[in-house]
Design a protein around this motif. Structure first.
Motif, PDB file in Angstrom:
ATOM      1  N   SER A 174     -10.655   6.710  -0.548  1.00 53.37           N
ATOM      2  CA  SER A 174     -11.117   6.393   0.801  1.00 53.37           C
ATOM      3  C   SER A 174     -12.334   6.549   1.198  1.00 53.37           C
ATOM      4  O   SER A 174     -13.123   7.046   0.307  1.00 53.37           O
ATOM      5  CB  SER A 174     -10.216   7.212   1.465  1.00 53.37           C
ATOM      6  N   ALA A 192       1.157  -1.370   0.201  1.00 54.56           N
ATOM      7  CA  ALA A 192       0.293   0.172   0.153  1.00 54.56           C
ATOM      8  C   ALA A 192       1.514   1.242  -0.086  1.00 54.56           C
ATOM      9  O   ALA A 192       1.300   1.578   0.701  1.00 54.56           O
ATOM     10  CB  ALA A 192      -1.465   0.121   1.264  1.00 54.56           C
ATOM     11  N   ARG A 237     -13.967   0.015  -3.400  1.00 53.68           N
ATOM     12  CA  ARG A 237     -12.877  -0.654  -4.132  1.00 53.68           C
ATOM     13  C   ARG A 237     -12.311  -0.648  -5.184  1.00 53.68           C
ATOM     14  O   ARG A 237     -11.034  -0.262  -6.188  1.00 53.68           O
ATOM     15  CB  ARG A 237     -11.916  -2.097  -3.785  1.00 53.68           C
ATOM     16  N   ASP A 262      -3.120   1.261  -4.617  1.00 51.18           N
ATOM     17  CA  ASP A 262      -2.203  -0.341  -4.360  1.00 51.18           C
ATOM     18  C   ASP A 262      -1.412  -0.586  -5.581  1.00 51.18           C
ATOM     19  O   ASP A 262      -1.584  -1.005  -6.844  1.00 51.18           O
ATOM     20  CB  ASP A 262      -3.118  -1.250  -4.266  1.00 51.18           C
ATOM     21  N   ARG A 280      -6.985   3.503  -4.666  1.00 52.24           N
ATOM     22  CA  ARG A 280      -8.140   2.631  -3.646  1.00 52.24           C
ATOM     23  C   ARG A 280      -8.459   4.109  -3.173  1.00 52.24           C
ATOM     24  O   ARG A 280      -8.315   4.573  -2.067  1.00 52.24           O
ATOM     25  CB  ARG A 280      -7.755   1.886  -2.441  1.00 52.24           C
ATOM     26  N   GLU A 317      -9.912   0.786   6.682  1.00 52.37           N
ATOM     27  CA  GLU A 317      -9.865  -0.191   5.007  1.00 52.37           C
ATOM     28  C   GLU A 317      -8.809  -0.837   4.781  1.00 52.37           C
ATOM     29  O   GLU A 317      -8.695  -1.963   4.523  1.00 52.37           O
ATOM     30  CB  GLU A 317      -9.713   1.275   4.297  1.00 52.37           C
ATOM     31  N   LEU A 318      -7.428  -0.371   5.664  1.00 51.97           N
ATOM     32  CA  LEU A 318      -6.340  -1.804   4.945  1.00 51.97           C
ATOM     33  C   LEU A 318      -6.474  -3.468   5.781  1.00 51.97           C
ATOM     34  O   LEU A 318      -6.519  -4.565   5.242  1.00 51.97           O
ATOM     35  CB  LEU A 318      -4.438  -0.747   5.334  1.00 51.97           C
ATOM     36  N   ARG A 351      -4.327  -8.613   3.323  1.00 50.14           N
ATOM     37  CA  ARG A 351      -3.064  -7.614   3.898  1.00 50.14           C
ATOM     38  C   ARG A 351      -2.445  -7.474   3.058  1.00 50.14           C
ATOM     39  O   ARG A 351      -1.139  -8.363   2.060  1.00 50.14           O
ATOM     40  CB  ARG A 351      -3.141  -8.250   5.448  1.00 50.14           C
ATOM     41  N   ALA A 363     -10.050  -4.743   4.132  1.00 48.82           N
ATOM     42  CA  ALA A 363      -9.391  -5.236   3.082  1.00 48.82           C
ATOM     43  C   ALA A 363      -9.510  -7.000   2.911  1.00 48.82           C
ATOM     44  O   ALA A 363      -9.022  -7.713   4.077  1.00 48.82           O
ATOM     45  CB  ALA A 363      -8.491  -4.889   2.726  1.00 48.82           C
TER      46      ALA A 363
END
Length: 661
Positions: A445, A166, A449, A430, A443, A189-190, A196, A193
């Motif tokens: 926020s 990321a 996605r 990403d 991505r 959000e991560l 990871r 996801a």
């Protein structure tokens, strides 16, 4: 002291080799914690001219070189300028510099340890007398005599040749409130996801001048549970330092080196502090960039001679087929600041010569815009500011986690929408690497996605509305009406058009956030054959085109009226009234108005002129996007054509003609 004068037994083979030797232990799960630190020994030293140690396979994961643990051959170690390879026993030796970081370059297939916040622990800071003066945020205390040995623990990992990181443009919280925004947007959000990432790569401005926020920010971002590699930005400095060599001292104490490298898969990441602060100490800056001497303690984008030497030495020990990823803060070149010297990087021709013939990628932040620049792109101003006219490999300015410095109205999660000056939302990139190839996808926020664009319509009424607000915003604040001439509620629905709107020229807009010169954007209206949309900036040497006709209508409708400016209460707490953003002084409650950036220019807007003969009724425009370096995407805009514009609000006049029975 030269490298050739080092003890022969500890010298590493400087010729290009095959990298770190095979693991001596079973590879570890890349997602499992490896919390340890480096092994610093303070026994008697044979001399003060060299620093030596061992890079070893830390079988028991305790960070100490214990009996029975073995060295790892072919690992790069650096003193921030020279780079050597460990010998068959894992040993290295480097010349001592008076102010340096000594670090291991994480080899592919291995991991360095992290602390409990997942901040990598791979370096030793050497500054015997410490920062020469007291600094606001503490600087670097005296490190004292050089250790007798610095041993670097690493463990094998199963990460392989394919991985995702990321990539984070400016995170930049200026307050504890804004650290909370980081937690509630990026980190949430991560953590949620589908997969990871293997790492976080944060491209500078981790905070916004208040370096006391670094520990909390690191802990919050550490909740993702992956190593977080950081770049230093112009808001991460000791601004009260007198010299560039001292202005990173608090950073070095709280995070680590400001120039370093690490490997993953078939990629080598070269992390560079390209913010010269205070600029002007390098004689070239005083000659080429006179503003360095005109203002007290300003900064400039530049790579200094020691950094060029470090880059060259990393590349000498790296397979020429390896993907070289430069990670820096100030863009090498940019769209938004294409004619600005401080906000681009000087002496790029030297850098390009070093990496010529190798696969390469530049990842930077700083401008709070998303700019995906393809090989061959060119903008007016680049030659004068950076020494180059075109770019030989992809350069990405990665937007910002903070978006427009945490500005704008609140979204559904209570975090500012913070749409950026190019029209893109806040978010992260990403970065998916497969061998020496890669893809880049944004991505956004708080959004799905797979969302990759905004769609809207530019009408004559929209452009007139925007121009009048621009004029109000650009007027001196003490001479203009405190109330803007228009708000978003004055703007007629841009997706409901009349024959007059079509005759006055209206067009569809697609703001494709990761769009570049190789991107194909097509639109099909009402099921007809798809037609190409036209990019508003070709990136073929022209300057930045700015104004309502070049804008993103979707973004501007959210930027030019900000209701958050009007918030007030009877709590009696002055810190909760009105509006504050970043380091600015809190503004008292004011009428809703534009604050922050405006998307009146962008490198990634496409348009399609609507036919004047469109029939009355409902229409559907399907926009499809194909990108060489990322995911394809699709979105649909539904719009109307009506003979006249209907009344926008409830029709009480008609209602009141009748009585309920």
């Amino acid at each position: 002291m030269t490298k050739t004068s080092l003890p022969i037994a500890l010298l590493c083979v400087m010729a290009f080799g095959g990298g770190a030797s095979a693991a001596l232990a079973m590879p570890a799960d890349p997602s499992a914690p490896y919390f340890a630190t480096i092994d610093v020994r303070r026994d008697a030293r044979p001399d003060d001219r060299t620093i030596a140690g061992v890079v070893f396979d830390d079988g028991n994961h305790n960070g100490r070189l214990d009996a029975g643990e073995h060295g790892v051959a072919g690992v790069k170690v650096s003193n921030s300028r020279e780079v050597v390879l460990t010998d068959q026993a894992g040993r290295y030796a480097l010349p001592v510099r008076p102010d340096m970081a000594v670090f291991v370059i994480q080899p592919s297939g291995w991991r360095v340890p992290t602390d409990e916040r997942w901040v990598p622990r791979f370096a030793y800071q050497h500054k015997p007398a410490g920062t020469p003066k007291a600094l606001r945020y503490g600087g670097l205390p005296p490190t004292g005599p050089l250790p007798s040995a610095i041993n670097f623990p690493i463990i094998p990992t199963q990460s392989g040749q394919n991985f995702d990181c990321a990539v984070l443009g400016d995170v930049q919280p200026a307050s504890n409130i804004e650290v909370g925004y980081v937690r509630d947007s990026l980190v949430r959000e991560l953590v949620n996801a589908p997969t990871r990432p293997a790492c976080l790569l944060a491209l500078g401005d981790i905070v916004s001048d208040d370096l006391n926020l670094i520990p909390r920010t690191a802990e919050v971002m550490g909740a993702v549970g992956v190593p977080q590699w950081w770049v230093q930005g112009n808001h991460d400095y000791d601004h009260d330092a007198d010299h560039d060599i001292d202005s990173s001292d608090t950073w070095r104490r709280l995070y680590g080196p400001n120039n370093y490298a690490f490997e993953m898969g078939q990629a080598v990441f070269i992390v560079l502090d390209n913010v010269s602060f205070p600029c002007g100490e390098d004689p070239r800056e005083a000659r080429e960039r006179p503003f360095c001497k005109q203002y007290w303690k300003t900064y400039a984008g530049r790579l200094l001679p020691d950094q060029m030497t470090f880059i060259a030495n990393v590349l000498k020990t790296t397979d020429p087929k390896t993907l070289v990823v430069f990670a820096a803060h100030i863009p090498f070149v940019g769209f938004d600041n294409s004619e600005s010297q401080p906000h681009q990087t000087a002496n790029l021709d030297e850098l390009y010569a070093l990496v010529k013939g190798r696969p390469a990628l530049s990842l930077t932040g700083h401008s709070h815009t998303l700019e995906n620049m393809a090989p061959g792109d060119s903008m007016a101003g680049w030659k004068a500011a950076t020494g180059v006219s075109t770019i030989p490999f992809r350069h990405l300015v990665a937007g910002a986690v903070a978006g427009d410095w945490w500005g704008g109205d609140y979204d559904i999660d209570g975090t500012p929408m913070s749409i950026q000056g190019d029209g893109s939302p806040r978010g992260y990139v990403d970065f998916a690497v497969k061998g020496a190839n890669y893809t880049l996808d944004y991505r956004a926020s708080g959004l799905p996605r797979d969302r990759a664009m905004w769609l809207s319509v530019s009408t004559p009424a929209f452009r007139d509305w925007a121009d009048k607000i621009f004029a109000w915003r650009d007027a001196p604040e003490d001479k203009r009406d405190p109330v803007p001439p228009f708000s978003v509620q004055d703007l007629p629905d841009v997706k409901l058009l009349t024959p007059a709107d079509l005759a006055g020229q209206s067009w569809l807009t697609a703001d494709v956030w990761m769009g570049d010169s190789t991107t194909q954007v097509m639109v099909a209206i009402d099921g007809a054959e798809p037609r190409p949309m036209t990019r508003t900036q070709e990136m073929k040497g022209e300057g930045v085109r700015s104004g309502s006709a070049w804008s993103d209508p979707f973004a501007l409708q959210r930027q030019l009226t900000m209701a958050r400016a009007a918030i007030q209460s009877r709590s009696g707490d002055p810190e909760t009234q009105g509006y504050v953003q970043g380091r600015q002084k809190r503004l008292p409650p004011q009428p809703p108005q534009p604050r922050g950036s405006r998307a009146d220019h962008s490198p990634h807007v496409w348009r399609y002129d609507l036919p004047t003969t469109l029939a009355e009724g409902l229409h559907r425009a399907v926009v499809t996007v194909t990108r060489d370096q990322g995911e394809a995407s699709r979105d649909t805009l539904v719009f109307e054509v009506r003979p006249t514009r209907p009344k926008p609000t409830f029709d009480f006049e008609h209602w009141d003609r009748f009585k309920n029975q």
